[in-house]
Write an enzyme that holds these catalytic residues in place. Structure first.
Site, short mmCIF file in Angstrom:
data_model
loop_
_atom_site.label_atom_id
_atom_site.label_comp_id
_atom_site.label_asym_id
_atom_site.label_seq_id
_atom_site.Cartn_x
_atom_site.Cartn_y
_atom_site.Cartn_z
N ARG A 28 -26.81 -17.61 30.45
CA ARG A 28 -26.73 -18.55 29.33
C ARG A 28 -27.15 -19.96 29.74
NH1 ARG A 28 -23.55 -17.06 24.74
NH2 ARG A 28 -23.80 -14.84 24.55
N ARG A 32 -26.22 -24.35 23.82
CA ARG A 32 -25.71 -25.53 23.13
C ARG A 32 -25.31 -26.69 24.02
NH1 ARG A 32 -25.24 -25.29 17.82
NH2 ARG A 32 -25.23 -23.24 16.82
N ARG A 41 -32.70 -25.72 18.07
CA ARG A 41 -31.93 -24.77 17.25
C ARG A 41 -31.92 -25.21 15.78
NH1 ARG A 41 -29.63 -22.04 14.34
NH2 ARG A 41 -27.70 -20.86 14.50
N ASP A 78 -31.30 -12.19 22.52
CA ASP A 78 -29.90 -11.80 22.51
C ASP A 78 -29.81 -10.29 22.67
OD1 ASP A 78 -27.11 -13.10 21.92
OD2 ASP A 78 -27.11 -11.16 20.91
N TYR A 154 -20.21 -3.91 19.84
CA TYR A 154 -20.57 -4.81 18.74
C TYR A 154 -20.98 -4.01 17.50
CZ TYR A 154 -20.28 -8.78 21.89
OH TYR A 154 -19.81 -9.72 22.76
O1 1CP Z 1 -30.14 -18.58 28.69
C1 1CP Z 1 -29.69 -17.52 28.22
O2 1CP Z 1 -29.00 -16.74 28.89
C2 1CP Z 1 -29.99 -17.29 26.78
C3 1CP Z 1 -30.25 -15.89 26.37
C4 1CP Z 1 -28.99 -15.11 25.94
C5 1CP Z 1 -28.44 -14.02 26.60
C6 1CP Z 1 -28.84 -13.47 27.97
C7 1CP Z 1 -28.26 -15.29 24.75
C8 1CP Z 1 -28.48 -16.34 23.75
N1 1CP Z 1 -27.34 -14.27 24.65
C9 1CP Z 1 -27.42 -13.50 25.78
C10 1CP Z 1 -26.65 -12.29 26.10
C11 1CP Z 1 -25.49 -11.89 25.28
N2 1CP Z 1 -25.31 -12.01 23.93
C12 1CP Z 1 -24.38 -11.19 25.80
C13 1CP Z 1 -24.24 -10.75 27.24
C14 1CP Z 1 -23.80 -11.87 28.12
C15 1CP Z 1 -22.39 -12.34 27.88
O3 1CP Z 1 -21.46 -11.56 28.12
O4 1CP Z 1 -22.25 -13.49 27.45
C16 1CP Z 1 -23.49 -10.96 24.74
C17 1CP Z 1 -22.15 -10.25 24.83
C18 1CP Z 1 -24.09 -11.47 23.56
C19 1CP Z 1 -23.55 -11.40 22.17
C20 1CP Z 1 -23.47 -12.75 21.58
N3 1CP Z 1 -24.53 -13.42 21.02
C21 1CP Z 1 -22.39 -13.64 21.62
C22 1CP Z 1 -21.03 -13.36 22.27
C23 1CP Z 1 -20.01 -12.99 21.27
C24 1CP Z 1 -18.72 -12.59 21.98
O5 1CP Z 1 -18.26 -11.47 21.74
O6 1CP Z 1 -18.19 -13.39 22.77
C25 1CP Z 1 -22.78 -14.84 20.99
C26 1CP Z 1 -21.98 -16.06 20.75
C27 1CP Z 1 -24.15 -14.68 20.63
C28 1CP Z 1 -25.07 -15.70 20.05
C29 1CP Z 1 -25.90 -16.38 21.09
N4 1CP Z 1 -26.76 -15.71 21.97
C30 1CP Z 1 -27.42 -16.63 22.75
C31 1CP Z 1 -26.97 -17.93 22.36
C32 1CP Z 1 -27.46 -19.23 22.95
C33 1CP Z 1 -26.01 -17.76 21.35
C34 1CP Z 1 -25.29 -18.85 20.58
C35 1CP Z 1 -26.05 -19.14 19.33
C36 1CP Z 1 -26.07 -20.58 19.03
O7 1CP Z 1 -24.97 -21.05 18.76
O8 1CP Z 1 -27.12 -21.23 19.07
#
Ligand code: 1CP
Length: 348
Positions: A28, A32, A41, A78, A154
């Site tokens: 990540r 943000r 974004r 994602d 999910y």
């Molecule tokens: O730099 C990076 O790593 C960005 C790419 C990335 C990756 C590798 C994003 C962007 N998401 C992920 C993986 C991801 N997504 C995982 C596996 C890693 C982890 O455990 O954190 C998981 C479980 C998700 C699912 C997901 N997508 C969540 C988590 C929800 C939860 O159950 O806690 C969330 C909040 C998202 C949205 C998301 N994905 C990525 C971002 C930057 C965001 C936030 C969106 C935003 O607010 O702009």
């Protein structure tokens, strides 16, 4: 050393080299906490639209790479794009996270289809190709996917969960039905990883973020075995591309996970003692990890001491510096700079 850069430190470490200075990237690392990310974004309609607009995804991927000279660039996407590409309704609600129309058992799985996947995910592959063209020569491009178990949670729960009760009840009570979903995800995720490599990804990471909630027999069945099936397919199609596995929370099951899945590197979470990882894992596989993301929020000498301690325990073998989980949104970007400087020996 003279001449052009011909090798990438991240790839060398993942292939088993012990490096003088460990390569570093952060899960990540785009997100943000970066003001330039928040600006980008705001230009997209919603988060999926952001992921599916190659121009924006390329920029988001490169932001932390340019700012901190990371050794790895993880493609901005994602894990849930695969659920979307299989035909499930996926949305992201600001402040709430992902919201999916929950899969209702076998009937729901029957409505999913692999057919439209390459087309729906084409923008992700276009973004990968775009990043490859702009990457600094020593930076490696990382493609990724969620593991079948984590993605299934999910898809079945309809979003994040505390207890994973629906998914577990299905896996425990009707394993042959649940297996149909897992097998479909193995096909979809292997195809997605292979397509990412064809587009330009040089390293792959499989996120099993919720592997740690499974009891041991279920962990073998729903984490280790499906990931092994994916790694076999990827190795057959993309020989030489290193695969990192991240079974967050797996505890002592990290050992069979590292041994049995066929991965090249294992990413350890914050709770795994580095001394144990050096003895039990690093003798056969590259270890990645495992700074507490909250240390990166804390900063100061606590951050430097924790960073130095991890490096001291893991520098004798193949090692990639990372966090134990993703960067938190409240992280001050200056602390990330301080971390990178500390790893590279630039802190006085
Ligand atoms: O730099 C990076 O790593 C960005 C790419 C990335 C990756 C590798 C994003 C962007 N998401 C992920 C993986 C991801 N997504 C995982 C596996 C890693 C982890 O455990 O954190 C998981 C479980 C998700 C699912 C997901 N997508 C969540 C988590 C929800 C939860 O159950 O806690 C969330 C909040 C998202 C949205 C998301 N994905 C990525 C971002 C930057 C965001 C936030 C969106 C935003 O607010 O702009």
């Amino acid at each position: 050393m003279t001449g052009p850069v011909t090798s990438k430190p991240l790839i060398e470490a993942l292939k088993g080299e012990t490096m003088e200075v460990p390569p570093v990237w952060l899960m990540r690392q785009a997100g943000r906490y970066l003001p330039e990310y928040r600006e980008l974004r705001a230009r997209a309609r919603d988060f999926l639209d952001f992921c599916y607009t190659p121009e924006l995804a390329v920029k988001a991927t490169l932001q932390p790479v340019r700012r901190f000279a990371m050794d790895g660039a993880i493609i901005f996407s994602d894990i849930l794009v695969v659920a979307d590409a299989l035909g499930q309704t996926v949305g992201f609600v600001d402040g709430k996270g992902p919201v999916l129309e929950p899969l209702d058992g076998a009937a729901g799985v029957g409505r999913l289809s692999l057919q439209g996947l390459p087309e729906r995910l084409a923008p992700v592959y276009a973004a990968i190709a775009g990043v490859r063209g702009e990457l600094p020569p020593a930076t490696a491009l990382i493609g990724f996917c969620g593991a079948p178990w984590t993605l299934a949670t999910y898809m079945v729960e309809g979003g994040s969960s505390r207890d994973f009760a629906r998914t577990k009840a299905w896996a425990y009570g009707e394993p042959e039905g649940f297996r149909v979903l897992i097998d479909l995800l193995v096909e979809a995720l292997a195809a997605h990883l292979i397509a990412q490599v064809k587009a330009g990804a040089e390293v792959l990471q499989i996120f099993d973020s919720w592997a740690g909630v499974l009891p041991d027999t279920a962990f073998w069945e729903w984490s280790i075995k499906p990931i092994r099936a994916i790694v076999e397919r990827v190795n057959a199609s993309c020989p030489g591309v290193p695969v990192i596995g991240f079974p967050k929370g797996a505890g002592i099951l990290y050992e069979p996970f590292a041994r049995e899945t066929g991965i090249d590197a294992v990413s350890i979470d914050t709770a795994v003692p580095c001394d144990w990882a050096a003895r039990a894992l690093q003798t056969t596989i590259t270890v990645q990890g495992n700074l507490d993301p909250v240390m990166l929020v804390t900063g100061g000498t606590a951050l430097e001491d924790a960073t130095t301690a991890i490096c001291a325990r893991l520098h004798r073998g193949p090692f990639v510096f990372n966090l134990g989980h993703g960067v938190l949104p409240q992280t001050p970007p200056d602390n990330v700079q301080r971390l990178v400087d500390c790893i590279r020996g630039r802190v006085p």
